[in-house]
Scaffold this active site. Structure first.
Site, PDB file in Angstrom:
ATOM      1  N   ASN A  90       0.805  -1.219   0.000  1.00  0.00           N
ATOM      2  CA  ASN A  90       0.000   0.000   0.000  1.00  0.00           C
ATOM      3  C   ASN A  90       0.842   1.275   0.000  1.00  0.00           C
ATOM      4  O   ASN A  90       0.345   2.335  -0.378  1.00  0.00           O
ATOM      5  CB  ASN A  90      -0.921  -0.015   1.221  1.00  0.00           C
ATOM      6  CG  ASN A  90      -1.564   1.310   1.497  1.00  0.00           C
ATOM      7  OD1 ASN A  90      -2.384   1.797   0.727  1.00  0.00           O
ATOM      8  ND2 ASN A  90      -1.165   1.944   2.607  1.00  0.00           N
ATOM      9  N   SER A 143      -4.777   3.231  -8.195  1.00  0.00           N
ATOM     10  CA  SER A 143      -5.543   4.471  -8.051  1.00  0.00           C
ATOM     11  C   SER A 143      -6.398   4.673  -9.285  1.00  0.00           C
ATOM     12  O   SER A 143      -6.079   4.159 -10.367  1.00  0.00           O
ATOM     13  CB  SER A 143      -4.584   5.659  -7.906  1.00  0.00           C
ATOM     14  OG  SER A 143      -5.282   6.898  -7.964  1.00  0.00           O
ATOM     15  N   TYR A 156       2.803  10.299 -10.717  1.00  0.00           N
ATOM     16  CA  TYR A 156       1.955   9.500  -9.841  1.00  0.00           C
ATOM     17  C   TYR A 156       1.009   8.639 -10.673  1.00  0.00           C
ATOM     18  O   TYR A 156       0.862   7.433 -10.438  1.00  0.00           O
ATOM     19  CB  TYR A 156       1.150  10.418  -8.923  1.00  0.00           C
ATOM     20  CG  TYR A 156       0.175   9.693  -8.017  1.00  0.00           C
ATOM     21  CD1 TYR A 156       0.615   9.088  -6.841  1.00  0.00           C
ATOM     22  CD2 TYR A 156      -1.181   9.612  -8.335  1.00  0.00           C
ATOM     23  CE1 TYR A 156      -0.280   8.408  -6.013  1.00  0.00           C
ATOM     24  CE2 TYR A 156      -2.075   8.949  -7.509  1.00  0.00           C
ATOM     25  CZ  TYR A 156      -1.611   8.347  -6.348  1.00  0.00           C
ATOM     26  OH  TYR A 156      -2.494   7.680  -5.547  1.00  0.00           O
ATOM     27  N   ALA A 158       1.274   7.687 -13.796  1.00  0.00           N
ATOM     28  CA  ALA A 158       2.024   6.665 -14.528  1.00  0.00           C
ATOM     29  C   ALA A 158       2.414   5.516 -13.605  1.00  0.00           C
ATOM     30  O   ALA A 158       2.359   4.342 -13.992  1.00  0.00           O
ATOM     31  CB  ALA A 158       3.258   7.277 -15.171  1.00  0.00           C
ATOM     32  N   SER A 159       2.805   5.853 -12.383  1.00  0.00           N
ATOM     33  CA  SER A 159       3.190   4.795 -11.442  1.00  0.00           C
ATOM     34  C   SER A 159       2.014   3.894 -11.116  1.00  0.00           C
ATOM     35  O   SER A 159       2.160   2.669 -10.997  1.00  0.00           O
ATOM     36  CB  SER A 159       3.773   5.404 -10.163  1.00  0.00           C
ATOM     37  OG  SER A 159       2.776   6.004  -9.340  1.00  0.00           O
ATOM     38  N   LYS A 160       0.829   4.480 -10.980  1.00  0.00           N
ATOM     39  CA  LYS A 160      -0.346   3.690 -10.625  1.00  0.00           C
ATOM     40  C   LYS A 160      -0.869   2.877 -11.816  1.00  0.00           C
ATOM     41  O   LYS A 160      -1.393   1.766 -11.638  1.00  0.00           O
ATOM     42  CB  LYS A 160      -1.440   4.589 -10.058  1.00  0.00           C
ATOM     43  CG  LYS A 160      -1.052   5.241  -8.731  1.00  0.00           C
ATOM     44  CD  LYS A 160      -0.652   4.220  -7.671  1.00  0.00           C
ATOM     45  CE  LYS A 160      -0.409   4.837  -6.318  1.00  0.00           C
ATOM     46  NZ  LYS A 160      -0.081   3.843  -5.273  1.00  0.00           N
ATOM     47  N   ILE A 189      -9.923   9.907  -1.424  1.00  0.00           N
ATOM     48  CA  ILE A 189     -10.072   9.405  -0.060  1.00  0.00           C
ATOM     49  C   ILE A 189      -9.395  10.377   0.889  1.00  0.00           C
ATOM     50  O   ILE A 189      -8.296  10.882   0.607  1.00  0.00           O
ATOM     51  CB  ILE A 189      -9.421   8.003   0.093  1.00  0.00           C
ATOM     52  CG1 ILE A 189      -9.917   7.058  -1.006  1.00  0.00           C
ATOM     53  CG2 ILE A 189      -9.685   7.448   1.480  1.00  0.00           C
ATOM     54  CD1 ILE A 189     -11.405   6.792  -1.002  1.00  0.00           C
TER      55      ILE A 189
END
Length: 262
Positions: A90, A143, A156, A158-160, A189
């Site tokens: 996570n 995400s 971010y 691209a990473s997800k 969230i």
């Protein structure tokens, strides 16, 4: 008997937010949890809370993007619990909203190191333990930003998107082993990562606009993600594999549209 009774689990990014909420729920459902975070104070607090309520938790301060740290905390969990049934990768960072042309290679490298290489390392070192026992559930936090544009900055997002692909390819890499790999894709969230959004809206008196783009017209809470992760970790999800499950109030189900009055 909780639905995770007897399960042995590792949760990274457990010092706050979604990771802490998931650790609480896992413990309440009967799992023994090794909780990991770079924030030593935060992860110690998570473990202390669980143990005070009669659960079983061990805290480890570690960097989820460091292979040496990953192998060390997985080894610690196996030695402490006698095996490993669930790993929830996570831990992640957002990187903010720096405009694309102002981003640096170094920024990309650090976000990818934690958000994508971290889950890869977790899978790499947890899977051999699980394949030997013929079962296991690995869950990664992706995400909605990995599904569509404008839910996060470029690195971010691209990473997800990479995490989603990693989950799909890993599920197939463990063909026939009994090891399942899935992802959860949170929407907006309320966590430490998104605190500026929520706090800014409240300060401006615009709290009612939070989450206005999804059909439920609200943001979510960490416990709502934890509930889905607990399902994926449980035997109830024994036929769920290679999936990226959005938990976003319906945001990813839609294209932009003008609100209609009914």
């Amino acid at each position: 008997m909780g639905r995770l009774q007897g399960k042995r689990a590792i949760i990274t990014g457990a010092g706050s937010g979604i990771g802490r909420a998931t650790a609480r729920l896992f413990a309440a459902e009967g799992a023994s949890v090794l909780v990991v975070d770079r924030n030593a104070e935060g992860v110690e607090a998570t473990a202390a809370e669980i143990n005070a309520k009669g659960g079983k938790a061990i805290a480890v301060a570690a960097d989820a993007g460091s292979e040496a740290d990953v192998t060390a905390f997985i080894d610690k969990a196996v030695k402490a619990f006698g095996g490993l049934d669930v790993l929830y990768a996570n831990a992640g960072i957002s990187g903010g909203w720096t405009p694309l042309l102002e981003q640096t290679a170094e920024m990309w490298q650090e976000i990818l190191r934690i958000n994508l290489i971290g889950p890869f390392l977790a899978i790499k070192h947890a899977a051999p333990i699980m394949t030997k026992q013929g079962s296991g559930s690995i869950i990664c936090t992706a995400s909605v930003a990995g599904l569509r544009a404008n839910a996060g900055g470029s690195p971010y997002s691209a990473s997800k998107a990479g995490v989603i692909s990693l989950v799909q390819t890993s599920a197939n890499a463990f063909y026939g082993t009994g090891v399942r790999v899935n992802a959860v894709c949170p929407g907006l969230i309320e966590t430490g990562m998104t605190a500026p959004i929520f706090e800014g809206a409240r300060a401006r008196g615009n709290e009612g606009k939070i989450g206005q783009l999804n059909p439920l017209k609200r943001g979510g809470q960490p416990e709502e993600i934890a509930a889905v992760v607990a399902f994926l970790a449980s035997d109830e999800a024994s036929y769920v594999n290679g999936q990226a499950v959005p938990v976003d109030g319906g945001l990813s189900s839609t294209l932009p549209f003008a609100q209609q009055r009914f």
